[in-house]
Enzyme design. Structure first.
Site, PDB file in Angstrom:
ATOM      1  CE  LYS A  22      -1.710   1.927   4.095  1.00  0.00           C
ATOM      2  NZ  LYS A  22      -1.461   3.438   4.022  1.00  0.00           N
ATOM      3  CG  ASN A  23       2.449   2.853   3.418  1.00  0.00           C
ATOM      4  OD1 ASN A  23       0.940   3.098   3.427  1.00  0.00           O
ATOM      5  ND2 ASN A  23       2.457   2.678   4.664  1.00  0.00           N
ATOM      6  CB  CYS A 116      -4.721   6.547  10.390  1.00  0.00           C
ATOM      7  SG  CYS A 116      -5.337   5.314   9.432  1.00  0.00           S
ATOM      8  NE  ARG A 121      -0.244  10.587   9.674  1.00  0.00           N
ATOM      9  CZ  ARG A 121      -0.600   9.683   8.833  1.00  0.00           C
ATOM     10  NH1 ARG A 121      -1.867   9.231   8.722  1.00  0.00           N
ATOM     11  NH2 ARG A 121       0.262   8.958   7.986  1.00  0.00           N
ATOM     12  CG  ASP A 304       2.806   1.489   9.602  1.00  0.00           C
ATOM     13  OD1 ASP A 304       2.734   2.532  10.315  1.00  0.00           O
ATOM     14  OD2 ASP A 304       3.204   1.608   8.413  1.00  0.00           O
ATOM     15  NE  ARG A 396      -7.302   4.727   4.414  1.00  0.00           N
ATOM     16  CZ  ARG A 396      -6.321   5.154   5.360  1.00  0.00           C
ATOM     17  NH1 ARG A 396      -6.807   5.295   6.635  1.00  0.00           N
ATOM     18  NH2 ARG A 396      -5.095   5.264   5.012  1.00  0.00           N
TER      19      ARG A 396
HETATM   20  C1  EPZ Z   1       4.402   6.786   6.257  1.00  0.00           C
HETATM   21  O1  EPZ Z   1       3.555   8.057   7.070  1.00  0.00           O
HETATM   22  C2  EPZ Z   1       3.384   5.813   6.139  1.00  0.00           C
HETATM   23  N1  EPZ Z   1       2.255   6.261   5.433  1.00  0.00           N
HETATM   24  C3  EPZ Z   1       2.928   5.489   7.555  1.00  0.00           C
HETATM   25  O2  EPZ Z   1       1.832   4.355   7.476  1.00  0.00           O
HETATM   26  C4  EPZ Z   1       3.898   5.086   8.608  1.00  0.00           C
HETATM   27  O3  EPZ Z   1       3.470   4.973   9.862  1.00  0.00           O
HETATM   28  C5  EPZ Z   1       4.944   5.917   8.624  1.00  0.00           C
HETATM   29  O4  EPZ Z   1       5.522   6.423   7.276  1.00  0.00           O
HETATM   30  C6  EPZ Z   1       6.133   5.853   9.282  1.00  0.00           C
HETATM   31  O5  EPZ Z   1       6.707   4.743   8.834  1.00  0.00           O
HETATM   32  C7  EPZ Z   1       2.334   6.063   4.193  1.00  0.00           C
HETATM   33  O6  EPZ Z   1       3.504   5.882   3.523  1.00  0.00           O
HETATM   34  C8  EPZ Z   1       1.395   6.578   3.232  1.00  0.00           C
HETATM   35  P1  EPZ Z   1       6.635   9.992   8.509  1.00  0.00           P
HETATM   36  P2  EPZ Z   1       4.367   9.522   6.860  1.00  0.00           P
HETATM   37  O7  EPZ Z   1       6.484  11.419   7.432  1.00  0.00           O
HETATM   38  O8  EPZ Z   1       5.094   9.502   5.679  1.00  0.00           O
HETATM   39  C9  EPZ Z   1       6.808  13.577  11.809  1.00  0.00           C
HETATM   40  C10 EPZ Z   1      -0.206   3.066   7.813  1.00  0.00           C
HETATM   41  O9  EPZ Z   1      -0.472   2.384   8.820  1.00  0.00           O
HETATM   42  N2  EPZ Z   1       6.901  14.677  10.551  1.00  0.00           N
HETATM   43  O10 EPZ Z   1       7.704   9.313   8.307  1.00  0.00           O
HETATM   44  O11 EPZ Z   1       3.364  10.482   6.901  1.00  0.00           O
HETATM   45  C11 EPZ Z   1       5.821  12.882  12.002  1.00  0.00           C
HETATM   46  O12 EPZ Z   1       4.662  13.503  12.614  1.00  0.00           O
HETATM   47  C12 EPZ Z   1       0.430   4.391   7.963  1.00  0.00           C
HETATM   48  O13 EPZ Z   1       0.131   2.314   6.565  1.00  0.00           O
HETATM   49  C13 EPZ Z   1       7.019  15.971  11.026  1.00  0.00           C
HETATM   50  O14 EPZ Z   1       7.192  16.228  12.049  1.00  0.00           O
HETATM   51  O15 EPZ Z   1       5.331   9.484   8.064  1.00  0.00           O
HETATM   52  C14 EPZ Z   1       5.927  11.441  12.435  1.00  0.00           C
HETATM   53  O16 EPZ Z   1       6.175  11.742  13.888  1.00  0.00           O
HETATM   54  C15 EPZ Z   1      -0.024   5.362   8.860  1.00  0.00           C
HETATM   55  N3  EPZ Z   1       7.250  16.981   9.731  1.00  0.00           N
HETATM   56  C16 EPZ Z   1       7.437  11.251  11.800  1.00  0.00           C
HETATM   57  O17 EPZ Z   1       7.518  12.435  11.365  1.00  0.00           O
HETATM   58  C17 EPZ Z   1       6.805  16.378   8.518  1.00  0.00           C
HETATM   59  O18 EPZ Z   1       6.832  17.196   7.608  1.00  0.00           O
HETATM   60  C18 EPZ Z   1       7.334   9.966  10.828  1.00  0.00           C
HETATM   61  O19 EPZ Z   1       6.448  10.397   9.882  1.00  0.00           O
HETATM   62  C19 EPZ Z   1       6.805  14.751   8.281  1.00  0.00           C
HETATM   63  C20 EPZ Z   1       6.573  14.001   9.271  1.00  0.00           C
END
Ligand code: EPZ
Length: 417
Positions: A22-23, A116, A121, A304, A396
């Site tokens: 998915k991701n 979610c 986020r 995840d 989803r």
């Molecule tokens: C991806 O989310 C995945 N989603 C998530 O999967 C997964 O949990 C996550 O990566 C971590 O592995 C998709 O790929 C669509 P991040 P993403 O940016 O990209 C902070 C699932 O269940 N951050 O790596 O949104 C953020 O708040 C899902 O399949 C900032 O502060 O995650 C978090 O604490 C849910 N500023 C951390 O970084 C930003 O601009 C990691 O987030 C971006 C992120």
């Protein structure tokens, strides 16, 4: 509205084939508009997130052809118009259109993405990256306007190794003038899959999968054919279900290396797991040891899989601890696990699980995608009937979950209410 009913406490045996990730898919579909010709992607999972992204493509007048497990995307007649809130809020990954549209047209207008509710986020790192490449970002109410006269290469350091920011910056930089270097980039396999896709089109990206990604901008991206990697989180979910109920379960079509951290933890608590070239075979045990686990960026233990893993730890003897370090709000499944008979206390970002608990079916809620997966795992283990509401979250991200589980003997169905 849909709900899921599970008659639990049944041993499961047989093979579950894992679908495309998915991701990766949710980034590949927006990335496909960067081509000047046509992109074919196979092993696409049939999940509602895929449909939501195809709806955005169609709204942008992109030609989309779906066949079983594959998609052909032709953006030759595309119009770069605003992506409305009704599209963007359906999923988090709608934000990849920002990077892709900026990369191709130097302008993207869209509303804040959905997804979610597992934490605040923010997308500040994505936007900072776009600005470093020369774009101006304006935020009006929930709408983002990102535009540039010209995009140029830049050296970008990510304060957090964010998956989304790494991919989005890659998408914006791939057609920029000159060289971009992303430092402290995320290393998840989905990032490597997206970089390979772009390179198949003619991009010049090196270092994906390490913490330094280098992108040499190109003027033109051509036709390409690409395959989505297997979903490591779907695989991990079924492996955990195997450790709970497998007699045995073979989880097939996976890249075992992508679930190494999970396999290590399973071996540590005493799960019988055999690892093959592209599969694992898991058999449930009667006695598991307790352990401590902390979520981390890849190759660490994935956030995840934290929620389904807590279900397994209810079956370990003694006290286990699960610490969540990525998302602030990823323990919403715990009260429902306690309703099913678990003994779990959450303090700050750590859940303390005391086992072994007898789980008994009851009514629970899928508060988000992976919390939903945890409810399915718990419902399969629990004696009696478990009813899960809000199952739209589960659909989803898990292709044919009912069919896959039924094929190994589970009594599970979805009802429309
Ligand atoms: C991806 O989310 C995945 N989603 C998530 O999967 C997964 O949990 C996550 O990566 C971590 O592995 C998709 O790929 C669509 P991040 P993403 O940016 O990209 C902070 C699932 O269940 N951050 O790596 O949104 C953020 O708040 C899902 O399949 C900032 O502060 O995650 C978090 O604490 C849910 N500023 C951390 O970084 C930003 O601009 C990691 O987030 C971006 C992120």
């Amino acid at each position: 509205m849909k709900l899921m009913e599970i008659e639990g406490g049944i041993e499961l045996s047989g093979t579950i084939r894992i679908s495309g990730a998915k991701n990766a898919t949710v980034a590949l579909i927006p990335a496909a508009i960067l081509t000047d010709e046509e992109a074919t992607i196979c092993n696409i999972p049939e999940i509602t997130d895929t449909e939501a992204l195809c709806d955005i493509l169609k709204a942008l007048n992109v030609d989309v052809k779906r066949a079983s497990e594959s998609i052909v995307i032709n953006p030759q007649n595309m119009q770069n118009i605003e992506i409305g809130e009704q599209f963007s809020k359906k999923l988090r990954a709608s934000y990849y259109f920002m990077g892709a549209l900026l990369g191709k047209y130097k302008k993207a207008v869209m509303y804040f993405p959905g997804g979610c509710s597992i934490g605040a986020r923010p997308i500040d790192l994505h936007l900072k990256g776009f600005e470093a490449l020369g774009a101006k970002v304006t935020n009006e109410k929930n709408k983002y306007i990102v535009e540039a006269e010209e995009l140029h290469g830049a050296n970008i350091y990510l304060d957090i190794a964010s998956v989304g920011a790494t991919i989005n910056i890659m998408l914006a930089a791939v057609r920029a003038k000159g060289k971009t270097v992303i430092d402290n980039a995320a290393k998840e396999p989905e990032i490597v899959n997206v970089a390979t896709f772009l390179n198949n089109m003619g991009a010049k990206i090196t270092g994906a999968g390490t913490s330094t990604i280098k992108i040499e901008g190109v003027d033109y991206l051509g036709k390409c054919f690409h395959e989505v990697i297997p979903d490591r989180i779907e695989a991990g979910t079924y492996i955990i279900i195997g450790a709970l109920c497998g007699n045995p379960i073979k989880v097939d079509n996976i890249i075992p290396e992508h679930v190494d951290s999970l396999i290590s933890k399973l071996e540590e608590i005493g799960v019988d797991i055999q690892v093959g070239a592209d599969y694992v075979i898991v058999t449930r045990g009667e006695k598991y040891k307790s352990t401590n686990v902390k979520t981390a960026v890849y190759p660490g233990f994935p956030t995840d899989l934290q929620q389904p893993f807590t279900v397994l730890l209810t079956q370990s003897n003694g006290k286990s601890k699960v610490t969540e370090t990525i998302w602030e709000n990823r323990f919403m499944h715990i009260p429902y696990l306690n309703d099913l008979g678990a003994d779990i206390v959450v303090k700050n970002q750590t859940a303390t699980i005391v086992g072994k608990s007898e789980l008994k079916g009851t009514n629970v809620v899928a508060t988000d995608l992976r919390a939903g997966a945890a409810m399915v795992a718990a419902g399969l283990k629990a004696e009696g009937k478990t009813t899960i509401t809000n199952v739209e979250h589960i659909l989803r991200g898990y292709e044919q979950i009912i069919e896959k589980l039924t094929s190994v003997g589970a009594k599970i169905e979805i009802k429309e209410i």
